[in-house]
Design a protein around this motif. Structure first.
Motif, PDB file in Angstrom:
ATOM      1  N   ASN A   1       5.181  -1.562   3.872  1.00  0.00           N
ATOM      2  CA  ASN A   1       3.824  -1.528   4.402  1.00  0.00           C
ATOM      3  C   ASN A   1       2.872  -1.154   3.273  1.00  0.00           C
ATOM      4  O   ASN A   1       3.241  -0.419   2.359  1.00  0.00           O
ATOM      5  CB  ASN A   1       3.819  -0.505   5.560  1.00  0.00           C
ATOM      6  CG  ASN A   1       2.614   0.389   5.528  1.00  0.00           C
ATOM      7  OD1 ASN A   1       2.713   1.562   5.189  1.00  0.00           O
ATOM      8  ND2 ASN A   1       1.479  -0.170   5.847  1.00  0.00           N
ATOM      9  N   GLY A   2       1.675  -1.710   3.291  1.00  0.00           N
ATOM     10  CA  GLY A   2       0.738  -1.331   2.236  1.00  0.00           C
ATOM     11  C   GLY A   2      -0.529  -2.142   2.258  1.00  0.00           C
ATOM     12  O   GLY A   2      -0.706  -3.019   3.100  1.00  0.00           O
ATOM     13  N   SER A   3      -1.366  -1.844   1.273  1.00  0.00           N
ATOM     14  CA  SER A   3      -2.692  -2.445   1.264  1.00  0.00           C
ATOM     15  C   SER A   3      -2.630  -3.928   0.881  1.00  0.00           C
ATOM     16  O   SER A   3      -1.676  -4.388   0.254  1.00  0.00           O
ATOM     17  CB  SER A   3      -3.596  -1.673   0.302  1.00  0.00           C
ATOM     18  OG  SER A   3      -2.935  -1.523  -0.943  1.00  0.00           O
ATOM     19  N   PHE A   4      -3.678  -4.604   1.247  1.00  0.00           N
ATOM     20  CA  PHE A   4      -3.819  -6.034   1.005  1.00  0.00           C
ATOM     21  C   PHE A   4      -3.803  -6.342  -0.501  1.00  0.00           C
ATOM     22  O   PHE A   4      -4.496  -5.679  -1.273  1.00  0.00           O
ATOM     23  CB  PHE A   4      -5.159  -6.459   1.642  1.00  0.00           C
ATOM     24  CG  PHE A   4      -5.534  -7.876   1.409  1.00  0.00           C
ATOM     25  CD1 PHE A   4      -5.032  -8.882   2.208  1.00  0.00           C
ATOM     26  CD2 PHE A   4      -6.423  -8.212   0.383  1.00  0.00           C
ATOM     27  CE1 PHE A   4      -5.402 -10.196   2.006  1.00  0.00           C
ATOM     28  CE2 PHE A   4      -6.793  -9.534   0.170  1.00  0.00           C
ATOM     29  CZ  PHE A   4      -6.276 -10.527   0.980  1.00  0.00           C
TER      30      PHE A   4
ATOM     31  N   SER B   1      -1.526  -5.808  -2.720  1.00  0.00           N
ATOM     32  CA  SER B   1      -0.893  -4.829  -3.615  1.00  0.00           C
ATOM     33  C   SER B   1       0.378  -5.376  -4.261  1.00  0.00           C
ATOM     34  O   SER B   1       0.922  -4.765  -5.171  1.00  0.00           O
ATOM     35  CB  SER B   1      -0.578  -3.545  -2.835  1.00  0.00           C
ATOM     36  OG  SER B   1       0.258  -3.844  -1.739  1.00  0.00           O
TER      37      SER B   1
ATOM     38  N   ASN C   1       0.514  -5.129   6.608  1.00  0.00           N
ATOM     39  CA  ASN C   1      -0.603  -4.220   6.314  1.00  0.00           C
ATOM     40  C   ASN C   1      -0.573  -3.021   7.264  1.00  0.00           C
ATOM     41  O   ASN C   1      -1.314  -2.072   7.088  1.00  0.00           O
ATOM     42  CB  ASN C   1      -1.947  -4.942   6.459  1.00  0.00           C
ATOM     43  CG  ASN C   1      -2.105  -6.031   5.413  1.00  0.00           C
ATOM     44  OD1 ASN C   1      -1.543  -5.942   4.318  1.00  0.00           O
ATOM     45  ND2 ASN C   1      -2.838  -7.067   5.746  1.00  0.00           N
TER      46      ASN C   1
ATOM     47  N   THR D   1       1.359   0.160   9.406  1.00  0.00           N
ATOM     48  CA  THR D   1       2.499   1.073   9.426  1.00  0.00           C
ATOM     49  C   THR D   1       3.322   0.713  10.671  1.00  0.00           C
ATOM     50  O   THR D   1       2.845  -0.025  11.545  1.00  0.00           O
ATOM     51  CB  THR D   1       2.040   2.540   9.579  1.00  0.00           C
ATOM     52  OG1 THR D   1       1.364   2.639  10.847  1.00  0.00           O
ATOM     53  CG2 THR D   1       1.114   2.963   8.460  1.00  0.00           C
TER      54      THR D   1
ATOM     55  N   GLU E   1       6.476   2.204   1.133  1.00  0.00           N
ATOM     56  CA  GLU E   1       5.036   1.955   1.151  1.00  0.00           C
ATOM     57  C   GLU E   1       4.584   1.489  -0.223  1.00  0.00           C
ATOM     58  O   GLU E   1       5.106   1.936  -1.241  1.00  0.00           O
ATOM     59  CB  GLU E   1       4.342   3.281   1.496  1.00  0.00           C
ATOM     60  CG  GLU E   1       2.901   3.122   1.840  1.00  0.00           C
ATOM     61  CD  GLU E   1       2.299   4.467   2.262  1.00  0.00           C
ATOM     62  OE1 GLU E   1       1.663   4.512   3.324  1.00  0.00           O
ATOM     63  OE2 GLU E   1       2.478   5.455   1.510  1.00  0.00           O
TER      64      GLU E   1
ATOM     65  N   ILE F   1       0.945   1.250  -1.862  1.00  0.00           N
ATOM     66  CA  ILE F   1      -0.517   1.311  -1.881  1.00  0.00           C
ATOM     67  C   ILE F   1      -0.918   1.137  -3.335  1.00  0.00           C
ATOM     68  O   ILE F   1      -0.498   1.901  -4.204  1.00  0.00           O
ATOM     69  CB  ILE F   1      -1.040   2.690  -1.375  1.00  0.00           C
ATOM     70  CG1 ILE F   1      -0.448   3.042  -0.009  1.00  0.00           C
ATOM     71  CG2 ILE F   1      -2.563   2.719  -1.347  1.00  0.00           C
ATOM     72  CD1 ILE F   1      -0.928   2.210   1.152  1.00  0.00           C
ATOM     73  N   SER F   2      -1.691   0.124  -3.604  1.00  0.00           N
ATOM     74  CA  SER F   2      -2.035  -0.160  -4.986  1.00  0.00           C
ATOM     75  C   SER F   2      -3.305  -1.001  -5.006  1.00  0.00           C
ATOM     76  O   SER F   2      -3.789  -1.415  -3.957  1.00  0.00           O
ATOM     77  CB  SER F   2      -0.874  -0.924  -5.627  1.00  0.00           C
ATOM     78  OG  SER F   2      -1.084  -1.073  -6.992  1.00  0.00           O
ATOM     79  N   LYS F   3      -3.791  -1.265  -6.223  1.00  0.00           N
ATOM     80  CA  LYS F   3      -5.041  -2.042  -6.280  1.00  0.00           C
ATOM     81  C   LYS F   3      -4.768  -3.499  -5.858  1.00  0.00           C
ATOM     82  O   LYS F   3      -3.633  -3.987  -5.969  1.00  0.00           O
ATOM     83  CB  LYS F   3      -5.644  -1.979  -7.667  1.00  0.00           C
ATOM     84  CG  LYS F   3      -4.827  -2.649  -8.750  1.00  0.00           C
ATOM     85  CD  LYS F   3      -5.571  -2.563 -10.068  1.00  0.00           C
ATOM     86  CE  LYS F   3      -4.724  -3.187 -11.159  1.00  0.00           C
ATOM     87  NZ  LYS F   3      -5.023  -2.749 -12.474  1.00  0.00           N
ATOM     88  N   ASN F   4      -5.808  -4.158  -5.411  1.00  0.00           N
ATOM     89  CA  ASN F   4      -5.692  -5.541  -4.972  1.00  0.00           C
ATOM     90  C   ASN F   4      -5.554  -6.455  -6.199  1.00  0.00           C
ATOM     91  O   ASN F   4      -6.422  -6.483  -7.055  1.00  0.00           O
ATOM     92  CB  ASN F   4      -6.956  -5.907  -4.175  1.00  0.00           C
ATOM     93  CG  ASN F   4      -6.879  -7.314  -3.622  1.00  0.00           C
ATOM     94  OD1 ASN F   4      -5.918  -8.034  -3.875  1.00  0.00           O
ATOM     95  ND2 ASN F   4      -7.887  -7.703  -2.874  1.00  0.00           N
TER      96      ASN F   4
END
Ligand code: ADP
Ligand code: MG
Length: 301
Positions: free
Chosen positions: A160-163, A165, A256, A258, A293, A295-298
């Motif tokens: 799961n994570g940011s768009f 990433s 995207n 959880t 998870e 989470i990182s920059k796009n």
């Protein structure tokens, strides 16, 4: 008296002979065509095509690699072969193209359903090395590869994570690595896949469904981005996950959302709210995967 057809034939023959002789004033061309083991009468009929193959052959002699290939079909040489009283022409693959094809032959083990084609080139080797967030995932994948041959197959992940990433990229890199060892996999862009599965009701629905159910490695990409319906949850996702759980077939998810968010999203369909059925799917996902998870920059441009 000669009839008109004979006269025309004679003129044609004379002109064929002339253009052949003209071409043969280049001693290299002459040596090249006489090397084909065909009679002069046969060769004459193909002068312009032989000039073409000769020119491609010369390109190949000087060539250093595919980047600088000058032939009409890059990586291939238009080539003559003498057959009885005729010459056949075909495109013959060159050594550089052969090497290139061998490098990517393993990619046939990786099937994309509704996914962008360039994801086939994802690899650990070309991966950005600038992001610590990726380390635990790559570590998990290395262990996954080491343990894949064991009878008790390792679990997939719920990533799961940011768009943007790099979730899809990472799982594709893992599948590519295993494809090199002959393991077959399917990557499904889940929202679009549901649409195409629905469209196959009248045709090969069962075939598609069973194929996905049984493939050794499976990625459901972007789960949670679809419009959930009772059908997609209870008739598609549920049975596929159940089968894969019972048969220890590693299954991966990117999202995207959880798992809690996914549970809420799966509970709500146009037919109402069903928390029990959503819970059941989440339980299966939990059995099948380790949650991680990213989470990182796009990274998308
Ligand atoms: P997500 O699935 O998380 O939305 P993607 O995997 O689609 O993100 O990655 C976004 C873009 O960045 C893609 O074009 C992908 O090719 C590129 N990309 C992502 N991660 C990497 C990486 N580790 N190395 C090289 N390119 C990457
Ligand atoms: Mg993605």
């Amino acid at each position: 008296m000669q009839n008109v057809n004979d006269i025309i034939n004679n003129v044609d023959e004379v002109s064929l002979k002339h253009s052949f002789q003209d071409a043969c004033s280049d001693s290299d061309f002459k040596a090249y065509v006489y090397n084909l083991n065909a009679s002069e009468d046969t060769l004459m009929k193909y002068t312009s095509r032989l000039e073409e193959t000769f020119s491609e052959c010369k390109n190949c002699i000087k060539c250093k690699g595919l980047d600088t290939c000058k032939n009409k079909v890059p990586g291939y040489a238009y080539t003559p072969t003498a057959k009885e009283k005729m010459i056949e022409f075909s495109y013959v693959i060159c050594k550089y193209q052969q090497e290139e094809d061998a490098k990517t032959a393993y990619q046939k083990n990786l099937e994309l359903l509704e996914m962008p084609k360039d994801i086939k080139n994802a690899s650990f080797k070309d991966m950005y090395k600038d992001d610590k967030a990726r380390v635990p995932i790559v570590k998990y994948f290395k262990e996954f590869i080491d343990n894949y041959d064991k009878e008790d197959k390792p679990k997939g992940i719920y990533l799961n994570g940011s768009f943007g990433s790099g979730k899809t990229y990472l799982v594709a890199a893992l599948f590519n690595e295993l494809a090199k060892k002959g393991v077959r996999s399917v990557l499904i862009y889940y929202p679009e896949f549901l649409r195409s599965l629905k469209a196959s009701f009248q045709t090969n629905y069962d075939e598609q469904f069973n194929y996905i159910k049984k493939v050794p490695l499976l990625l459901f990409d972007d789960i949670g981005a679809e419009n959930c319906s009772n059908w997609s949850r209870d008739e598609v996702l549920g049975p596929i996950l159940q089968y894969r759980m019972e048969n220890h077939l590693p299954t991966f998810f990117t999202s995207n959302l959880t798992l809690d968010e996914l549970e809420n999203s799966l509970a709500m369909t146009s037919s109402g709210v069903d928390k029990v059925k959503a819970r059941r799917i989440i339980e299966r996902i939990k059995q099948l995967t380790t949650p991680l998870e990213l989470i990182s920059k796009n990274r998308r441009n």
